[in-house]
Enzyme design. Structure first.
Site, PDB file in Angstrom:
ATOM      1  N   GLY A  88      18.768  32.966 -32.139  1.00 57.75           N
ATOM      2  CA  GLY A  88      19.929  32.568 -32.711  1.00 57.75           C
ATOM      3  C   GLY A  88      20.961  32.591 -31.569  1.00 57.75           C
ATOM      4  O   GLY A  88      20.580  32.325 -30.350  1.00 57.75           O
ATOM      5  N   ASN A  89      22.475  32.451 -31.936  1.00 52.76           N
ATOM      6  CA  ASN A  89      23.229  32.181 -30.648  1.00 52.76           C
ATOM      7  C   ASN A  89      24.584  32.667 -31.183  1.00 52.76           C
ATOM      8  O   ASN A  89      24.722  33.062 -32.544  1.00 52.76           O
ATOM      9  CB  ASN A  89      23.262  30.501 -30.328  1.00 52.76           C
TER      10      ASN A  89
END
Ligand code: CTP
Length: 404
Positions: free
Chosen positions: A212-213
């Site tokens: 993810g980020n």
């Protein structure tokens, strides 16, 4: 008086009445709304029933009045009411109800309907002058404004306390005038269908892990709200963001992966006038998702990744005349050059650049600093601002360039 009003004919309005002496004015208001052809459903807080009777309001609205939280009919309907309505109008809104709305409190039916409403909400405050002037009241109203709620002005005059001053609920005819304006005033983007993406995507590795980020989704959410205020019909395709605030009137499609975001966006795109891609979509996703949790083993672990489909690029390449596609570029070096390359490569109309080198810009922050690049070579730089002010700058630039 402007009571016989074609703009209100057929409009579905939930009127919420709270415990205030101004509840008597809500009786007149409901009568005039019905006379103007609106469909009105009334919700009263328990305290409101001390000031006016449900029987009066059910007679005038020609509908049952809902008041008790756990009546079978009220409880099962509370979500549907805010979806049924074109507008929820809370008049009078007492100081107590305003504070509860701002805090997300849900201890009566009116608040449950407010919190679950997807329609726009208007609030007509009513209270004594000292309460009206208290900073906490204004902090609460400011917060409600950021949620997209409309606050109607209060009047000045005789108050229930016997004093004279500010805090009187707006008169029924003023409220009707406001409603007429609300339903008739076209915004510069009225009827335009806008698609906004927001947040990160999560690319699963195995049943418990993902790539993810740090995107919070705040920029996309602020854009969706700014567009709604200009009259656009907004759909927000949101990746897994921590919290979606009250987005009254915005259709929300929740997705998790880049592939899901692509499918959702491309299904909406043919009907879209403006697409604004504010999401931080993963550029790569695992080639295979392990069916079971990957157990610790060797010293190293290699994941094979494959490219995701670039949604912005797919839109840029397939857009037809009249469709506007706006992308974002978050860069750390050679910002201008990268932004211009993205404009070309993805065939976007505008690229909104933010640089991680600028103080005040970046993931999770409440502020941002942008420069907008257009296909014709023009650039529009802006100062560091709150994300909602930045959203307004982007929306105003789109209006100026394409809809003025
Ligand atoms: N974007 C998209 N779909 C993807 C990846 C990105 O729609 N699969 C969009 C983003 O929403 C953003 C813009 O493309 O509006 C810029 O994304 P970015 O990842 O920075 O661009 P890339 O072309 O992937 O370039 P790089 O990662 O090399 O900077």
């Amino acid at each position: 008086m402007v009571f016989l009003n074609p703009m209100l004919k057929g409009k579905k309005i939930v009127v919420g009445i709270t415990g205030s002496i101004a509840a008597y004015k809500a009786v007149l208001l409901v009568r005039e709304l019905v006379k103007a052809g609106a469909e009105v459903k009334v919700i009263m807080t328990p305290a409101a029933c001390d000031f006016v009777t449900p029987l009066t309001l059910s007679t005038l609205s020609q509908q049952p009045v809902l008041s008790r939280m756990f009546d079978e009919q009220s409880w099962s309907n509370h979500v549907m009411l805010g979806r049924w309505a074109d507008l929820m109008l809370i008049a009078p809104a007492s100081c107590n109800t305003i504070a509860k709305m701002a805090g997300g409190n849900c201890d009566n039916l009116l608040l449950a309907v407010y919190l679950s409403a997807t329609c726009p909400v208007a609030i007509a405050p009513a209270m004594d002058e000292d309460m009206w002037l208290h900073p906490s009241t204004h902090a609460n109203l400011d917060r409600l404004t950021t949620y997209g709620n409309h606050i109607l002005p209060v009047g000045k005059g005789a108050l229930a306390s016997g004093l004279h001053g500010e805090g009187r609920m707006a008169e029924p005819e003023q409220i009707i005038d406001w409603l007429q304006g609300y339903f008739s005033l076209p915004g510069p983007l009225t009827g335009k269908k806008v698609l906004v993406t927001a947040g990160p995507t999560y690319e699963p590795i195995d049943p418990v892990r993902f790539i993810g980020n740090h995107s919070s989704g705040k920029m996309g959410i602020a854009l969706a709200e700014a567009l709604l205020k200009k009259g656009a019909v907004v759909t927000l395709v949101a990746g897994p963001v921590a919290a979606l605030p009250e987005l009254k009137g915005i259709a929300i499609r929740k997705v998790t992966t880049a592939a899901e975001m692509y499918t959702e966006c491309m299904a909406l795109f043919p009907e879209t006038d403006i697409a604004i891609m504010a999401a931080a979509v993963a550029d790569y996703t695992p080639e295979h998702i392990a069916a079971e949790k990957i157990k610790k083993g060797a010293e190293g672990l290699t994941l094979n990744l494959k490219k995701t489909t670039d949604i912005l690029k797919a839109m840029g390449e397939s857009k037809t005349a009249g469709q506007i596609v706006v992308g974002f570029a978050l860069e750390t070096t050679a910002e201008e050059q990268h932004a211009k390359e993205k404009l070309e490569k993805k065939k976007a109309d505008l690229i909104v650049l933010n640089s991680l080198r600028d103080a005040g810009a970046g993931f999770g922050k409440d502020t941002n600093k942008i420069t907008i690049y257009a296909r014709d070579g023009r650039q529009y730089p802006f100062e560091v601002k709150s994300k909602s002010a930045v959203a307004n700058d982007i929306v105003e630039t789109i209006i100026r360039l394409y809809y003025a």
